[in-house]
Design an enzyme around this catalytic site. Structure first.
Site, short mmCIF file in Angstrom:
data_model
loop_
_atom_site.label_atom_id
_atom_site.label_comp_id
_atom_site.label_asym_id
_atom_site.label_seq_id
_atom_site.Cartn_x
_atom_site.Cartn_y
_atom_site.Cartn_z
N GLU A 46 -9.13 17.72 -5.54
CA GLU A 46 -10.15 19.45 -5.77
C GLU A 46 -10.79 19.11 -5.30
OE1 GLU A 46 -8.81 16.70 -9.44
OE2 GLU A 46 -8.82 16.63 -7.86
N TRP A 164 20.34 -8.85 12.93
CA TRP A 164 19.10 -8.68 11.40
C TRP A 164 20.68 -8.41 10.89
CZ3 TRP A 164 14.37 -7.73 11.18
CH2 TRP A 164 13.90 -7.67 12.08
#
Length: 357
Positions: A46, A164
């Site tokens: 804000e 991987w």
């Protein structure tokens, strides 16, 4: 409000212990100010939006993803800042459950004659702020468990080879997911086997999340990547309180923070105590990347809020290492269950997003 939610998401992983809030100020059909909670938790959204709007905030409508704060902390309350700016109306998505706020922000605004509308896009805002809300309501951070496995649920071959299984596109997404969490967590077995750095890479100069290792006996290599980087990137080690001596001294000198956590009846770190300790330290969002034993302990305790799986197009077989350790499930009714939220292809892999039922 959707724009405010998108702005708030920019702060995920960087604002803890504060929530990642977004704020948009609208004057007629024109946006005059916008902001999100800044790194470290302040200034609040804000305040950022009001500074941008300046005098144009007078008479505007403020859309805020969480009730404006009403307490004096390191900064004055955002509710008072909105009142002083002269905004005419405030629309919020959620009431802040923090006991220091809990409706007081809305009450301050109404007492000043400002029109307040609550609950706009509350479901979306709840999901966006789940880490903060879980810490306030349950005293623990939200947990996202990531599993990257073969088609048959294996994370490594029998010999331990795992790099991987998934492709580079999936790994890039994982780095982005790390970035949106306060901390990345792995177990000691994964830390010893893979010697991971656990940092965000390939996305430019970015804020690095905490690195957490659940290492009951602090039995980690003192010459690996984690040790070598402990003074540069925050490293917290969760360990049994009875650990003492040279291991404690070594990791203190390397720059790690040591957090004692009680062990459970199974001799492993108690997952609830582990998350409670992290909650006490202000952590709101944890991204767990395994291994199998840690994943199983969190699932068994009902502490996984989101599950993200990456499935690669290969099969390893029963002799491979499973993505999840033993759960002790004898009946399907006792198995942890999740609801599918989304699915998409990432490179050659499939990514699924699940929420706890």
């Amino acid at each position: 409000m959707r724009h405010a939610l998108a702005l708030g998401a920019r702060g995920l992983g960087q604002t803890w212990p504060n929530p990642a809030v977004g704020c948009v100020l609208v004057q007629g059909a024109r946006i005059v100010g916008r902001g999100w909670t800044q790194p470290g938790g302040r200034p609040h959204a804000e305040v950022v939006a009001l500074r941008q709007a300046g005098a144009a905030a007078a008479g505007a409508t403020a859309y805020v993803t969480l009730e404006p704060c009403a307490h004096h902390g390191k900064t004055p309350p955002c509710a008072e800042a909105l009142i002083a700016s002269g905004v005419r109306r405030v629309v919020t998505a959620l009431t802040d459950p923090d006991p220091r706020v809990a409706g007081r922000g809305h009450a301050l605004l109404r007492a000043a004659g400002i029109e307040v509308t609550e609950g706009l896009l509350s479901t979306e805002a709840w999901r966006a702020n789940l880490g903060f809300l879980t810490r306030v309501r349950e005293g623990r951070p939200m947990v996202t468990l990531k599993l990257a496995s073969s088609l048959d649920g294996r994370i490594a071959t029998a010999s331990g080879e795992s790099r991987w299984i998934t492709g580079p596109e999936a790994r890039r997404v994982v780095h982005a997911l790390r970035l949106s969490h306060d901390a990345v967590l792995v177990g000691a077995g994964t830390a010893r086997a893979d010697d991971p750095l656990l940092t965000v890479r390939g996305l430019g100069a970015v804020h690095q999340p905490l690195r957490l290792i659940a290492a009951r006996g602090l039995d980690l290599p003192a010459d690996g990547q984690l040790a070598q980087s402990a003074a540069r990137v925050p490293l917290w080690l969760l360990h049994d309180p009875e650990v003492a001596g040279p291991r404690m001294t070594t990791w203190h000198e390397l720059g790690a923070r040591l957090i004692p956590v009680r062990s459970g009846a199974d001799g492993q770190l108690d997952p609830r105590a582990m998350l409670a300790a992290l909650g006490d330290a202000g952590v709101t969002r944890v991204f767990c990347e395994g291994g199998g034993a840690l994943s199983a302990s969190l699932l068994s305790a009902g502490l996984v809020d989101h599950l993200i799986t990456f499935s690669a197009g290969l099969a390893i077989g029963a002799e491979g290492r499973p993505a999840i350790g033993a759960l002790g499930v004898a009946a399907l009714a006792d198995a942890p269950r999740f609801r599918l939220r989304g699915i998409r292809q990432v490179g050659t892999d499939v990514m699924q997003l699940w929420d706890r039922v």
